[in-house]
Structures are given as C-alpha cells and as structure tokens.
Design a protein around this motif. Sequence first.
Motif, PDB file in Angstrom:
ATOM      1  N   VAL A   1      46.342  -9.571 144.015  1.00 41.09           N
ATOM      2  CA  VAL A   1      44.858  -9.746 143.798  1.00 41.09           C
ATOM      3  C   VAL A   1      44.441  -9.770 145.201  1.00 41.09           C
ATOM      4  CG1 VAL A   1      43.007 -11.079 143.063  1.00 41.09           C
ATOM      5  CG2 VAL A   1      45.047 -10.650 141.722  1.00 41.09           C
ATOM      6  N   ASP A   2      44.891 -10.432 146.159  1.00 36.62           N
ATOM      7  CA  ASP A   2      44.447 -10.710 147.350  1.00 36.62           C
ATOM      8  C   ASP A   2      44.597  -9.337 148.257  1.00 36.62           C
ATOM      9  OD1 ASP A   2      43.433 -12.377 149.642  1.00 36.62           O
ATOM     10  OD2 ASP A   2      45.306 -11.807 150.480  1.00 36.62           O
ATOM     11  N   ARG A   3      45.388  -8.861 148.147  1.00 36.61           N
ATOM     12  CA  ARG A   3      45.667  -7.521 149.095  1.00 36.61           C
ATOM     13  C   ARG A   3      45.046  -6.228 148.250  1.00 36.61           C
ATOM     14  NH1 ARG A   3      48.800  -6.913 153.393  1.00 36.61           N
ATOM     15  NH2 ARG A   3      49.507  -8.710 154.479  1.00 36.61           N
ATOM     16  N   THR A   4      44.519  -6.298 147.268  1.00 37.39           N
ATOM     17  CA  THR A   4      44.516  -5.067 146.545  1.00 37.39           C
ATOM     18  C   THR A   4      43.059  -5.223 145.871  1.00 37.39           C
ATOM     19  OG1 THR A   4      45.210  -5.341 144.263  1.00 37.39           O
ATOM     20  CG2 THR A   4      46.746  -4.366 145.836  1.00 37.39           C
ATOM     21  N   ALA A   5      42.269  -4.163 145.175  1.00 36.07           N
ATOM     22  CA  ALA A   5      41.043  -4.239 144.590  1.00 36.07           C
ATOM     23  C   ALA A   5      41.075  -4.632 143.090  1.00 36.07           C
ATOM     24  CB  ALA A   5      40.508  -2.996 144.966  1.00 36.07           C
ATOM     25  N   LEU A   6      42.345  -4.970 142.805  1.00 37.09           N
ATOM     26  CA  LEU A   6      42.689  -5.162 141.529  1.00 37.09           C
ATOM     27  C   LEU A   6      42.157  -6.854 141.202  1.00 37.09           C
ATOM     28  CD1 LEU A   6      46.285  -4.105 140.744  1.00 37.09           C
ATOM     29  CD2 LEU A   6      44.268  -2.938 140.294  1.00 37.09           C
TER      30      LEU A   6
ATOM     31  N   ASN B   1      50.568   0.985 148.848  1.00 38.79           N
ATOM     32  CA  ASN B   1      50.019   0.950 150.321  1.00 38.79           C
ATOM     33  C   ASN B   1      49.231  -0.353 150.653  1.00 38.79           C
ATOM     34  OD1 ASN B   1      51.034   3.729 150.621  1.00 38.79           O
ATOM     35  ND2 ASN B   1      49.070   4.627 150.137  1.00 38.79           N
ATOM     36  N   ALA B   2      48.509  -0.875 149.770  1.00 37.73           N
ATOM     37  CA  ALA B   2      47.975  -1.934 150.256  1.00 37.73           C
ATOM     38  C   ALA B   2      48.782  -3.191 150.089  1.00 37.73           C
ATOM     39  CB  ALA B   2      47.021  -2.393 149.058  1.00 37.73           C
ATOM     40  N   MET B   3      50.116  -2.862 149.687  1.00 38.05           N
ATOM     41  CA  MET B   3      50.751  -4.298 149.648  1.00 38.05           C
ATOM     42  C   MET B   3      52.013  -4.083 150.969  1.00 38.05           C
ATOM     43  SD  MET B   3      50.506  -6.518 147.145  1.00 38.05           S
ATOM     44  CE  MET B   3      52.053  -7.135 147.055  1.00 38.05           C
ATOM     45  N   ALA B   4      51.771  -2.847 151.815  1.00 35.20           N
ATOM     46  CA  ALA B   4      52.527  -2.718 152.904  1.00 35.20           C
ATOM     47  C   ALA B   4      52.319  -3.775 153.914  1.00 35.20           C
ATOM     48  CB  ALA B   4      52.300  -1.448 153.625  1.00 35.20           C
TER      49      ALA B   4
ATOM     50  N   VAL C   1      58.038  -8.723 152.248  1.00 36.91           N
ATOM     51  CA  VAL C   1      58.404  -7.560 150.510  1.00 36.91           C
ATOM     52  C   VAL C   1      58.045  -6.297 150.793  1.00 36.91           C
ATOM     53  CG1 VAL C   1      58.365  -9.853 149.472  1.00 36.91           C
ATOM     54  CG2 VAL C   1      56.437  -8.282 149.556  1.00 36.91           C
ATOM     55  N   LYS C   2      58.878  -5.787 150.020  1.00 32.28           N
ATOM     56  CA  LYS C   2      58.717  -4.027 149.642  1.00 32.28           C
ATOM     57  C   LYS C   2      58.540  -3.802 148.548  1.00 32.28           C
ATOM     58  CE  LYS C   2      61.267   0.379 150.429  1.00 32.28           C
ATOM     59  NZ  LYS C   2      62.495   1.043 150.729  1.00 32.28           N
ATOM     60  N   THR C   3      57.042  -2.894 148.503  1.00 37.23           N
ATOM     61  CA  THR C   3      56.983  -2.567 146.915  1.00 37.23           C
ATOM     62  C   THR C   3      56.881  -1.166 147.006  1.00 37.23           C
ATOM     63  OG1 THR C   3      54.981  -4.151 147.272  1.00 37.23           O
ATOM     64  CG2 THR C   3      54.912  -2.517 145.612  1.00 37.23           C
ATOM     65  N   GLU C   4      57.430  -0.597 145.736  1.00 40.28           N
ATOM     66  CA  GLU C   4      57.508   0.864 145.450  1.00 40.28           C
ATOM     67  C   GLU C   4      57.220   1.004 143.849  1.00 40.28           C
ATOM     68  OE1 GLU C   4      61.847   2.103 145.299  1.00 40.28           O
ATOM     69  OE2 GLU C   4      62.228   0.035 145.936  1.00 40.28           O
ATOM     70  N   ARG C   5      56.955   2.308 143.654  1.00 38.51           N
ATOM     71  CA  ARG C   5      56.616   2.489 142.424  1.00 38.51           C
ATOM     72  C   ARG C   5      57.880   2.556 141.655  1.00 38.51           C
ATOM     73  NH1 ARG C   5      52.655   7.715 141.926  1.00 38.51           N
ATOM     74  NH2 ARG C   5      52.776   7.135 139.795  1.00 38.51           N
TER      75      ARG C   5
ATOM     76  N   GLY D   1      47.985   5.217 137.381  1.00 41.36           N
ATOM     77  CA  GLY D   1      47.147   6.171 138.121  1.00 41.36           C
ATOM     78  C   GLY D   1      46.791   5.481 139.617  1.00 41.36           C
ATOM     79  N   ARG D   2      47.147   4.209 139.657  1.00 44.17           N
ATOM     80  CA  ARG D   2      46.986   3.663 141.107  1.00 44.17           C
ATOM     81  C   ARG D   2      48.107   3.268 141.753  1.00 44.17           C
ATOM     82  NH1 ARG D   2      41.906  -0.646 139.774  1.00 44.17           N
ATOM     83  NH2 ARG D   2      42.104  -0.586 141.964  1.00 44.17           N
ATOM     84  N   GLY D   3      49.325   3.525 141.468  1.00 44.14           N
ATOM     85  CA  GLY D   3      50.404   3.190 141.960  1.00 44.14           C
ATOM     86  C   GLY D   3      50.684   3.338 143.322  1.00 44.14           C
TER      87      GLY D   3
END
Length: 558
Positions: free
Chosen positions: A489-494, A523-526, A535-539, A516-518
């Motif tokens: 929530v802090d790093r994205t617009a969610l 990118n925002a979690m980079a 941490v690393k985030t991937e779809r 559709g927002r993956g």
Amino acid sequence: MTQIPFSQLSLTPKIERAIGEMGFDFATPIQSEAIPLIRTGVDVIARSQTGTGKTVAFAIPAIEKVDNHEEKATIQVLILCPTRELAMQAADEIRKVARFKTGIRPVEIYGGAAIDKQCIRLRRANIVVGTPGRVMDHMRRKTLKLNNLKMVILDEADEMLNMGFKEDIETILRDTPESRQTVLFSATMPPAILKLTHEFQKDPQMIEINKDQVTLAEIEQNYLDVPHNRKKDALVALLDFHAPGKAIIFCNTKKMVDELAELLAFRNFSVESIHSDIKQSQRTSVMQGFKQGRTSILIATDIAARGIDVSDVDLVINFDIPANSEYYVHRIGRTGRAGKSGRSITLCSGNREVFSMRNIAREVKSKITRLDLPTTDEIKKVSGAKIISAMEEALQIEVKPFFSELTEQLSARGFSYQQIAAAAMQHYFERDMASAAIPHADKMDKESSSSVEKTAGKPKRKLAAYETILIDIGSSHHAAVNHIIGAIVDRTALLVSDIGKVEVFPEQTVVEIPAGRGDEIVNAMAGCKMCGKPVKTERLAGPGKKTGPKPPKSAKRG
C-alpha cells in the motif's frame, strides 16, 4: 512506581485543564518520566508498549514546542506512525490536549485519502502526523517542507521498520534540520532500531518502563480449551455470561471477522467489525461508534489492532490464538488501560494450541489461568439477573393506559397476571437467552455445528478479477500479513481493499492484486525492504494463466 498527579508536572493551565477534562488525574509511568525529559530538549529513546499512555507523553511536549505566534505557519513538529489508524488516533489526542490552547493546528496525512485535501490543510499546519509513505509523497510534491522543523517523533518505531519503512524514515530524517530534537518510542529494541538511533540521535537519553509490569499488570488473563467446531457457541456463551460494556474480539483472518460479525448480529448483540477490506471512512465511523458506546462489541484483525485506542474496554477475547507473544500483548493491551482493570480470554482448541498458550504465558511472564466454559445454569442465572434488572427499571415508569387495558382483557379471558407477566418477559427476552441452551464444554458434541451456521447468511461477496505476484520473503524472515500489505500500500497506488488473498509461506509470499496491474506493482516494489530484508517481486499468475515458480502447499493465509 508511585503515581504522580498531572498537577505536579508543571503543565500550563490550559493543558492541565484539557487533561482534567479527558479524565486523567495521575500520569502513567511513561508519562511521568517522558514529559519532563522531552521538555529539556534532549533526544530520547522510550521503550514502552502499546497501552501505556505514550501518545499523551509526547503530545504535551510537542504542543509546548510549537511557536503559535508565527506570522506564517510552518511545520514545527513531525510525528511518524506505522498505520493510518495510529496517525488519526495521535492527531485526535493532540487536538484533545490542545483544545484550550489557540494556534495549534495538527494535520494527519496517510495513504488511502484524497491527497489534494491534505495539501490544502498542510498550508496552515504546524504539527504533522503521518505515515512514512505519505509523508515522503508530500515531500516529493513540495507540499511538505521540513526546513523549520524543531522535533521529530517516531511512534512505534519497531513496527514501522517491520513494515518496511526503514529507508523512508532515513530519507525523511536526512531532510530535516540537524538541530531538531528526535524522540523515539518503541516496544522492542532490535538491532535495526539501535542502528537508527546511533545514526540520527545525539546522545539519546533512555527511558525504559519495566516490561513485566507494563500493560499486563491490571489484566486478568484466561484461556479456554473447546472443540474447534464449537468455538462460536463458546464465544456467545462467554459474552452472555460476562456481559461486557465494551469488548474486542480478535481473529486471525478477515473471513472469520465477517463470520463472527454475522453470528453475533444474529444473536442480537451490538457488534461492528474492522479489517483491511473495509473502506477507511467506514473504519473511522465504526471506531467512533465503539469509542462513544454506540457499539458494545468490536471484531478486528491484527492489522487493525494498533489503531484501537479505547480506554474503557472490559474484555478482550482472542477467538483465534495469536501468532506469537508480541501479537498477544498488543491484543490484550486494549483492556486494562489508564490504571483500570481488564480481562482477556483466549479460545484454544486441542493440546497443540494449549501448549502454544503456555509458551506465550512463559514469554510474557504472566499467569494465564485455564477456565471452564460457563454452565447452562450459570448463564441462565446471569441472564435472569439482567432481565430482573431491566424489569425493575421498567416498573419504575408509569404504564400507559393502552397496555393496562390489554392486560385487563387477557385477565378477563381467564389468564392470571402472573401468566401474563411471564409470557410477556418470554416474548421480549427469549432471544437474549439463546446461548443458555449451549451445552457445557465437556459435553459438547464435536460432530455438531453451530445452529447459526445452518441459517441463511448474507450473500457472498462477488470475487474481483485478480492476478498474483510473488515476493521472496516469508514467515522464516518474521514477515506477517500486515507487513506485506503495509509495504504494498505504501509503495503503490493500491488501497488495502484492493488486495485479495495473501498467503505467507516460509520463504515467500503470494499476493492477489487487481488484474492487469502486475507490471505496475512489480515496478513500484523495486528496491523495497521488509523486516530489514531487500525483497524481489515478480508476477506469478494472471487470469487464466500461470507463470513463474510454484509456491509450496502450506501457508499462513490472511
């Protein structure tokens, strides 16, 4: 420790009057130690757990620090909090303390709220209370300038670090004047906190309230062992037997919060619930209703626990056993506050959970006593006393002629006045006696289920279209659902309500996000850090497709 009256803390008359109207006569240990020390202007580290009155401990010196005669308003005090609920709570407490002092203008800023309205309010603010992510957002927009800052307060610093805000906090502190005073409140002192204090505080003075006596001293702690499929019946029985004026029930999942809210509403209890899927405006309304007594029972998840600040909670029930001793302390710390006594009851099912409960007791150095479920006769006795009390009040009021005439008509048909009174009470109070039919714990049939579960419930929420992302952090790194959600929530617009199921595995976490927002989320979690770990985030998967690694079968679900 001897209690010190607020009158001996040299408060200004206006602040002392506000404290008196808030119902406080004596300062808590953290207040009596922190207020005089913070006033001296030195940097302070205060180790104190939730529920010890620390908000007032920093609110008073913060208000006194503000020069309210400035020609042009500037931000003079910044308070960082881990969650929006805590930011709202702290700002509200500051307003109460400063209610008779003119020129104090606190503004709370947090994600999930309209940023343009916050920008307008910031123009006149001199105290800002906010979450690190939204504070950073305003700094980037140049709508929050900290060049005149006199004091920074980090509230629940350990939780902010656990939620992945370490880099944000460091960036914020580096953008503040070196002459500022830095005050840090934390329940624990992990290495990450100590590193933060070494880098950003100057010769800090330490205040440490005896952990064994904080929060738990005034709480009678109990647990029950009941079959898993009879826990709901046991919960109803406990609420009827103890009849709390205000109670909070904690669950481990949002699904269980919703189920219990439906169950207790059906049983005619005054109940509301909060969790991360509920809109912020509704959560605020629910909390106001609970604080003001319009609702007597609140059901919540751990992610909402730190935002609950109500001083007169009689009973806390852990419907689900907490994940660890820290969560246990945070939960039961909602009762037994401000010198008042309280009670907590944890529902366990089976030897494994009873063993976990004993481990928690050992870790928090408290005696947690086993209880038996109230018997049918005990519940009837308590319910009967409530009915008699209600009827005594009703009999003090003059009966309207219409009802007297109806009573006479029934009498003329051969019914005695005793029969009429008994039938009227049964008709009016029978639903309140529903739990008296629940069998005693040692006679519960494990194969039976709650009668309420057999009734038609609310229609299920239509599931949104989700895809999933994989984050390479899990329970072995001490990551919990609230840490994952807070970082996203802090790093994205969610918003919190946009996030679907969160499954925490030992080494990784799978999160449902809107379809559709993956790519946007990844990118925002980079560069994100959680619990001190990059941490690393991937779809992982989208609607109708699966990509990436396959997670293990066992998980903690949130």
